[in-house]
Design a protein around this motif. Structure first.
Motif, PDB file in Angstrom:
ATOM      1  N   HIS A  21       0.865  -1.184   0.000  1.00  0.00           N
ATOM      2  CA  HIS A  21       0.000   0.000   0.000  1.00  0.00           C
ATOM      3  C   HIS A  21       0.904   1.238   0.000  1.00  0.00           C
ATOM      4  O   HIS A  21       1.835   1.327   0.800  1.00  0.00           O
ATOM      5  N   VAL A  22       0.654   2.170  -0.891  1.00  0.00           N
ATOM      6  CA  VAL A  22       1.434   3.415  -0.961  1.00  0.00           C
ATOM      7  C   VAL A  22       0.529   4.552  -0.512  1.00  0.00           C
ATOM      8  O   VAL A  22      -0.492   4.836  -1.146  1.00  0.00           O
ATOM      9  N   HIS A  23       0.898   5.203   0.582  1.00  0.00           N
ATOM     10  CA  HIS A  23       0.048   6.283   1.098  1.00  0.00           C
ATOM     11  C   HIS A  23       0.870   7.172   2.040  1.00  0.00           C
ATOM     12  O   HIS A  23       2.097   7.145   1.996  1.00  0.00           O
ATOM     13  N   GLY A  61      -7.764   8.101  -0.347  1.00  0.00           N
ATOM     14  CA  GLY A  61      -6.629   7.545  -1.073  1.00  0.00           C
ATOM     15  C   GLY A  61      -5.649   8.559  -1.627  1.00  0.00           C
ATOM     16  O   GLY A  61      -4.638   8.189  -2.219  1.00  0.00           O
ATOM     17  N   LEU A  62      -5.935   9.868  -1.454  1.00  0.00           N
ATOM     18  CA  LEU A  62      -5.010  10.885  -1.967  1.00  0.00           C
ATOM     19  C   LEU A  62      -3.933  11.151  -0.909  1.00  0.00           C
ATOM     20  O   LEU A  62      -4.240  11.466   0.231  1.00  0.00           O
ATOM     21  N   SER A  63      -2.670  11.026  -1.316  1.00  0.00           N
ATOM     22  CA  SER A  63      -1.575  11.066  -0.336  1.00  0.00           C
ATOM     23  C   SER A  63      -0.940  12.442  -0.197  1.00  0.00           C
ATOM     24  O   SER A  63      -0.429  12.778   0.867  1.00  0.00           O
ATOM     25  N   THR A  64      -0.915  13.221  -1.270  1.00  0.00           N
ATOM     26  CA  THR A  64      -0.186  14.496  -1.244  1.00  0.00           C
ATOM     27  C   THR A  64      -0.951  15.550  -2.054  1.00  0.00           C
ATOM     28  O   THR A  64      -1.820  15.213  -2.871  1.00  0.00           O
ATOM     29  N   ILE A  65      -0.585  16.817  -1.864  1.00  0.00           N
ATOM     30  CA  ILE A  65      -1.212  17.886  -2.655  1.00  0.00           C
ATOM     31  C   ILE A  65      -0.872  17.711  -4.140  1.00  0.00           C
ATOM     32  O   ILE A  65      -1.705  17.979  -5.012  1.00  0.00           O
ATOM     33  N   GLU A  66       0.339  17.221  -4.409  1.00  0.00           N
ATOM     34  CA  GLU A  66       0.721  17.037  -5.819  1.00  0.00           C
ATOM     35  C   GLU A  66      -0.226  16.034  -6.500  1.00  0.00           C
ATOM     36  O   GLU A  66      -0.685  16.250  -7.628  1.00  0.00           O
ATOM     37  N   GLU A  67      -0.497  14.928  -5.800  1.00  0.00           N
ATOM     38  CA  GLU A  67      -1.372  13.907  -6.380  1.00  0.00           C
ATOM     39  C   GLU A  67      -2.782  14.466  -6.603  1.00  0.00           C
ATOM     40  O   GLU A  67      -3.407  14.252  -7.638  1.00  0.00           O
TER      41      GLU A  67
END
Lengths: 111, 392
Positions: free
Chosen positions: A86-88, B246-252
């Motif tokens: 999992h990438v998060h 599921g969004l990890s960063t502002i860039e994503e």
């Protein structure tokens, strides 16, 4: 993005340069996830559960790598990430909008 | 009307200055927080009237004061508004006479009074209701006429994003945005915060080098402000809900956001609430905050905002319809009260991007033609003014 999504996929890789796929349903540990990347079929065995909408590594990602999705950089890995993980937020961080790091740099000398 | 059919016009309202509207609202503007209650009471006495209570209008100076004035004036000038009643307290910094004069340039009827001169809340409510009733009677006499789709100005916004936003709803909205621009219409995208990490992609689409420089400049200004606060954006934006989705960063998040404006060249960067030119795609320097951004687009003259969401949000806007589009099938079912268009079948490959875009485009045409959005039916009239200075 100018393409439609493939029918019946478990996960989607947006660009051939990407390190990650996005889960299109709740995926379980041990599942073999098949995906298309740049016209080529790939697969990866999941090492842990990945929820709908979350990302999984489709290749090993060493610590400090600029991680790509949509073919663009979405952040940097803060640990080694094995394919199938999992990438998060626990293993990648944003590079932009990091006021916390700006302060750490400034404050660092005084401590 | 079947999907794919071409309708070159919609039925709307012609304004005296040549503007066209898709609604015919009576708007009641409090110049200052102190006249909110009187304004709301008047709107309750005259069904169909819309009041826009807000927190500002006094103890403000300089550009911050000007911004509040511009948003109030722009909201009154919005072509979906047919008549305006301004209710002042009598001692605030926003000048009600100047506000009325600015809105009157459009040719629409504008009345104003202040609570201190009329003699308190009860007399002000009575006075306001009489004026509002007269204005409302005039509006109901106005006929609808056919108007070319090329006159439409549509804002594109996303909020409560999750991973489906970048995969489905934003690309679908982008395809619809391209359809409107091809017709000769206008698209505005905002949310400067939410192009951080993706600005290089949009910059390549700026029609002139000077526009590219402006785009980089406003992103840099925003990012420096975040750095000045000494905080990581993450947690604020992406928000806790974005991260859960599921969004990890502002860039994503940004890279998923930008597809909602389509593929046209960017013809200009405008200030928050600055009047939109006609034809093509523009970028408005605005925060990502949903209500502040949508209110800024309405003040800039947008007729409609198309709003993609993965997590789901009920938000509407005071004077413009907000069309809610989701790529998350669970959210569509769970929050059907609030969702207008479901493009989630894109994710299992059963809805091609082109058809999803057409679905959104047809919804835009129908809403322009008078179809009420879910947010309108439920009375969502959110309104918020972005601030850039301290309260004195």
């Amino acid at each position: 993005m100018d393409h439609s999504l493939p029918a019946g996929a478990d996960a989607i890789v947006m660009d051939a340069r990407d390190h990650v796929a996005t889960a299109l349903r709740d995926l379980q540990a041990g599942e073999v996830v098949r995906y298309q990347a740049g016209g080529k079929a790939g697969s990866v065995t999941l090492l842990e559960a990945v929820s709908f909408g979350h990302k999984l590594a489709v290749s090993d990602i060493s610590e400090g790598t600029e991680v790509r999705k949509y073919g663009e950089v979405i952040g940097r890995s803060v640990a080694f990430i094995e394919a199938g993980r999992h990438v998060h937020v626990h293993n990648i961080e944003g590079i932009r909008g990091r006021g916390d790091q700006a302060e750490a740099k400034e404050g660092g000398g005084a401590l | 009307m079947t999907a794919g059919s071409k309708q070159a016009t919609f039925m709307g309202y012609e304004r005296e200055n040549g503007d066209v509207g898709i609604r015919n609202h009576l708007l009641i503007i409090p110049t200052v927080i102190c006249s909110n209650q009187v304004s709301s009471r008047v709107s309750q006495l005259v069904p169909g009237a819309i009041a826009v209570p807000h927190q500002h209008g006094c103890s403000q100076i300089g550009a911050d004061k000007d911004r509040t004035f511009d948003v109030l004036a722009g909201t009154g000038m919005n072509p979906n508004v047919g008549a305006v009643l301004i209710i002042s307290l009598g001692c605030e910094v926003v000048d009600p006479q100047a506000l009325a004069d600015k809105i009157r340039v459009t040719g629409k009827p504008v009345e104003w009074f202040d609570i201190q001169s009329v003699g308190g809340s009860i007399k002000a409510i009575e006075h306001g209701a009489k004026l509002a009733r007269e204005l409302q009677a005039k509006l109901h006499m106005q006929p609808k006429v056919p108007i070319p789709l090329s006159r439409l100005k549509v804002g594109v916004k996303c909020g409560g994003s999750d991973a489906t936003s970048g995969l489905a709803s934003n690309p679908a909205l982008g395809a619809a945005a391209d359809s409107l621009v091809r017709e000769g219409g206008t698209i505005v995208i905002g949310e400067t915060t939410e192009i951080i990490g993706a600005e290089h992609v949009l910059a390549e689409r700026c029609a002139e080098p000077v526009i590219k420089e402006q785009l980089y400049h406003i992103v840099d200004r925003f990012e420096r402000e975040v750095e000045r606060m000494g905080a990581d954006m993450r947690g604020g934006n992406p928000s806790p809900g974005n991260i859960a989705g599921g969004l990890s960063t502002i860039e994503e998040k940004s890279l998923g956001c930008i597809s909602k404006c389509g593929t046209s060249p960017i013809l200009g960067v405008i200030e928050y609430a600055e009047q939109l030119p006609e034809g093509g795609l523009y970028f408005m320097d605005s925060p990502g905050n949903d209500i502040e951004c949508v209110s800024g687009m309405a003040a800039a003259g947008a007729h409609i905002v198309c709003f993609t969401t993965g997590r789901g949000t009920p938000t509407g806007a005071a004077v413009i319809p907000v069309i809610k589009i989701t790529g998350n099938g669970r959210t569509f079912k769970l929050m059907e009260d609030n969702m207008d268009v479901d493009v989630s079948p894109m994710l299992d490959g059963s809805l091609p991007l082109e058809e999803a875009g057409e679905r959104v485009w047809q919804e835009i045409i129908e809403v322009a033609d008078g179809k009420l959005t879910k947010a309108e039916i439920l009375g969502h009239q959110e309104f918020s003014i972005n601030r850039i200075g301290p309260s004195l």
